[in-house]
Design an enzyme around this catalytic site. Sequence first.
Site, short mmCIF file in Angstrom:
data_model
loop_
_atom_site.label_atom_id
_atom_site.label_comp_id
_atom_site.label_asym_id
_atom_site.label_seq_id
_atom_site.Cartn_x
_atom_site.Cartn_y
_atom_site.Cartn_z
N LYS A 111 0.82 -1.21 0.00
CA LYS A 111 0.00 0.00 0.00
C LYS A 111 0.86 1.27 0.00
O LYS A 111 0.42 2.32 -0.42
CB LYS A 111 -0.92 0.02 1.22
CG LYS A 111 -1.76 -1.22 1.42
CD LYS A 111 -3.12 -1.09 0.87
CE LYS A 111 -4.10 -2.20 1.14
NZ LYS A 111 -3.64 -3.57 1.32
C1 LIG Z 1 -4.27 -4.76 0.77
C2 LIG Z 1 -3.48 -6.00 0.73
C3 LIG Z 1 -3.80 -7.04 -0.17
C4 LIG Z 1 -4.98 -6.97 -1.11
O1 LIG Z 1 -4.78 -6.02 -2.14
P1 LIG Z 1 -6.02 -5.49 -3.01
O2 LIG Z 1 -5.47 -4.42 -3.86
O3 LIG Z 1 -7.01 -4.97 -1.99
O4 LIG Z 1 -6.55 -6.65 -3.77
C5 LIG Z 1 -2.98 -8.16 -0.19
N1 LIG Z 1 -1.93 -8.29 0.66
C6 LIG Z 1 -1.62 -7.31 1.55
C7 LIG Z 1 -0.46 -7.53 2.46
C8 LIG Z 1 -2.38 -6.14 1.61
O5 LIG Z 1 -2.05 -5.18 2.50
#
Ligand SMILES: *Cc1c(COP(=O)(O)O)cnc(C)c1O
Length: 501
Positions: A111
């Site tokens: 993120k």
């Molecule tokens: C947010 C997240 C996901 C999922 O990603 P999306 O874009 O919501 O599909 C997978 N793994 C981790 C560690 C995350 O923080």
Amino acid sequence: MNFRSTRSNECVSPSFALLHGLAQDGGLYVPETFPENVLSYADLAGKSYQDIAAVVMSHFFTNFTDDERKKMIAAAYNDTTFRDDRIVPLHSIDTDLSISELFHGRTLAFKDLALSLFPYLLTAAKKQEQEEREILILTATSGDTGKAALEGFKDVAGTNIMVFYPSEGVSPMQKQQMQKQEGKNVKVSAIHGNFDDAQSFLKRVFTNQEVNDYANQKGVLFSSANSINIGRLFPQIAYYVSTYVSLVDDGAIAADEPFDVVVPTGNFGNILAGFFAKKMGVPIHQLICASNKNNVLTDFFETGVYDMNRQFYTTDSPSMDILLSSNFERFLFYVAKGDCTKVAQWEKDLQDTGKMAVSADELAELRRNFIGGWVDDDETEAVINHVYNDFGYLLDPHTAVAYGVFLNRHKQGLDQGRHTVIMATAHPYKFPPTICKALALPAQDDPFAMLEEIRGITSMALPKPLLDLKDKAVRFRDSIPKEDMKSAVLSFVDTIAATKK
Ligand SMILES: *Cc1c(COP(=O)(O)O)cnc(C)c1O
């Protein structure tokens, strides 16, 4: 370049879409005309991550000048925000398998790649839209988004951020990351309940007229850092492009040679960015959507029916514990070939019955790009153990889900010899209890004690953000009933108004 809604012909500028997030008709914003096949290895060879990001962004954020975009990118991706100067390094496991490490940012989750840049896009859009009010970002989080948003918006002028997390829904490390958050414009609170409670109560506050009027009168505008905002989604395309360039540079594939990607999926933002990269010209053959036991997407890619009427499970990979993937609507827009009336009907079906279905032809067509797979917690832990013991590489539980899905395909000979890339979404040290269990190390109460045990056998250094965290003071101890979220927001609005004066 303008953006249009997935549900009607509403069309707005990039700055408007950045500032408002959701379209007025409830739909999501997508490019009015998608920039197809505009990228090639020949044009990208030798470019840094920052240069690649600048090329990608120039196709979507045409409201900013080249110079403005480059300044934002330089501020977002540098050696104070990322611990690796390649930003997204590629790790080779085997001749047919690489791992794209998306977790070297400030909060050790993928993120960070979007949320390091988003505050700059948002504040620049605010200026363009001549919005004078202070922005208050309201976020409910199941762990990673909250912390990454807090780090992204910390001390950014003209913005403030308030994060609610479920008291029983985040890992011990994630909890400490949030409780010890620094910054003058931040506020964090736990709420009694699960993530869905936090999310739905926050939505009520967001849309409450009285609350909005009060904020407006105090000179405050609510906004969100959700993954549906174009300022979070489109910057993610850059790491698929940089991964492709690294694959060719490293000799793992030839220029223009197709490869597959496996993406640990929750809200469908990450994998959608991969689909967009493919549309722009990156030779991705198949996008493999990996899920945990909450396998609503696996079923969809098999049957064409998206059915949320099922049990919700809490798993080892909490950021993928989602039944309604918020970015899925954008994907449906492309399945419907831009027919927004059809998308609006599908979304209505989902809302009314928790279920929607595409046609057999549409399913056959979308399966040319997408397939799904899932593994449960036992398999996830077995994968962490196996990959560590065989390759000396430690996976976080989310990435291990993707690896498990890859292994199952591999065993069935479904990958047809193409090179595969697994998108690694978090640093393994963020999830000590699961890692300890997977490696058969004794469980302990203190997450830092567990980290020490893991470090004892892996000799993998503790990343600085976690090292520093241990000795930081807890700043936010509040844990409130969900009914009190409204008054907590109003009281933070008062604080913002008082500080501004
Ligand atoms: C947010 C997240 C996901 C999922 O990603 P999306 O874009 O919501 O599909 C997978 N793994 C981790 C560690 C995350 O923080």
